[in-house]
Design a protein around this motif. Structure first.
Motif, short mmCIF file in Angstrom:
data_model
loop_
_atom_site.label_atom_id
_atom_site.label_comp_id
_atom_site.label_asym_id
_atom_site.label_seq_id
_atom_site.Cartn_x
_atom_site.Cartn_y
_atom_site.Cartn_z
N THR A 35 88.95 25.38 109.87
CA THR A 35 88.58 26.05 110.79
C THR A 35 89.86 26.00 111.99
OG1 THR A 35 87.02 24.45 112.13
CG2 THR A 35 86.25 25.93 110.80
N GLU A 36 90.26 24.86 112.02
CA GLU A 36 91.35 24.81 112.76
C GLU A 36 92.82 25.68 112.51
OE1 GLU A 36 92.33 20.46 112.88
OE2 GLU A 36 90.49 20.18 113.41
N LEU A 37 92.67 26.25 111.29
CA LEU A 37 93.72 27.04 110.89
C LEU A 37 93.54 28.58 111.09
CD1 LEU A 37 94.17 25.56 107.41
CD2 LEU A 37 95.57 24.86 109.32
N SER A 38 94.58 29.45 111.23
CA SER A 38 94.61 30.71 111.33
C SER A 38 93.99 31.50 110.16
CB SER A 38 96.03 31.19 112.03
OG SER A 38 96.70 31.28 110.77
N GLU A 74 95.33 33.79 108.62
CA GLU A 74 96.63 34.02 107.81
C GLU A 74 96.75 32.68 106.74
OE1 GLU A 74 101.29 34.61 107.99
OE2 GLU A 74 99.97 35.98 109.26
N GLU A 75 96.51 31.56 107.59
CA GLU A 75 97.00 30.26 106.84
C GLU A 75 95.87 29.95 105.91
OE1 GLU A 75 99.19 27.31 109.84
OE2 GLU A 75 96.96 27.86 110.47
N ARG A 76 94.72 30.28 106.27
CA ARG A 76 93.49 30.10 105.27
C ARG A 76 93.53 31.22 104.12
NH1 ARG A 76 90.50 29.72 110.13
NH2 ARG A 76 89.79 31.82 109.99
N GLU A 77 94.16 32.37 104.23
CA GLU A 77 94.28 33.29 103.16
C GLU A 77 95.47 32.71 102.11
OE1 GLU A 77 95.25 37.36 104.33
OE2 GLU A 77 93.68 37.25 105.69
N VAL A 78 96.38 31.73 102.70
CA VAL A 78 97.65 31.49 102.07
C VAL A 78 96.71 30.16 101.20
CG1 VAL A 78 99.77 30.03 102.11
CG2 VAL A 78 99.44 32.14 103.53
N LEU A 79 96.01 29.56 101.93
CA LEU A 79 95.27 28.36 101.00
C LEU A 79 94.34 28.57 100.18
CD1 LEU A 79 94.67 25.85 103.76
CD2 LEU A 79 96.48 25.40 102.13
N ALA A 80 93.84 29.91 100.25
CA ALA A 80 92.91 30.38 99.42
C ALA A 80 93.83 30.96 97.84
CB ALA A 80 92.17 31.74 99.90
N ARG A 81 94.83 31.52 98.17
CA ARG A 81 95.60 31.72 96.90
C ARG A 81 96.59 30.75 96.40
NH1 ARG A 81 96.79 33.90 92.71
NH2 ARG A 81 99.02 34.76 92.48
N ALA A 82 96.89 29.62 97.32
CA ALA A 82 97.25 28.47 96.73
C ALA A 82 96.14 27.54 95.86
CB ALA A 82 97.64 27.36 97.78
#
Length: 143
Positions: free
Chosen positions: A119-122, A124-132
């Motif tokens: 929840t501390e991430l944007s 966009e960052e959560r989307e990148v992590l989902a893909r990662a």
């Protein structure tokens, strides 16, 4: 990012995964269970009942070490042994109801910590992590 040397990326990724794993493992439920014992519980949770030898192999430890782990988990009331159905020399180790509850609680505690961090991430960052996460799963052979 194509100019990133593979060894540098491999090193950064390895360190990031190790550090995240260390933080996740530190999220505990209060029981005095070692990380080795918790790993064995998690394997039984994921794979179901196993012989001590198969559990040792899955955890990458020697059978005598796993025998000690199983004995400690029995003392906690987290696992129970039963006779092997076809081989009287072996036993089957399975989670007890208390063991399943403990693993479930541990998962909840760790995921709650990770949810707070996410929840501390944007977005966009959560989307990148989902893909990662998908890519890392594929790399680990969990397609």
């Amino acid at each position: 990012m194509s100019d990133v040397r593979e060894p540098a990326l491999a090193s950064r990724l390895r360190l990031a995964v190790v550090r995240l794993n260390r933080k996740l493992r530190a999220q505990r439920t209060g029981e005095n269970v070692s990380l080795t014992q918790l790993a064995a519980l998690s394997t039984l949770h994921k794979c179901g009942p196993l012989t001590p030898g198969k559990l040792a192999a899955k955890e990458g430890v020697q059978p005598p070490s796993m025998t000690r782990v199983i004995a400690a988990l029995e003392d906690f009331g987290f696992v129970e042994r039963s006779p092997h159905p076809t081989d009287g020399r072996q036993s089957i180790v399975a989670l007890t109801e208390r063991g399943r509850a403990f693993v479930g609680e541990t998962i909840l505690v760790r995921e709650a910590w990770l949810d707070r961090k996410l929840t501390e991430l944007s977005g966009e960052e959560r989307e990148v992590l989902a893909r990662a996460a998908e890519i890392i799963d594929r790399m680990a052979g969990n397609e």
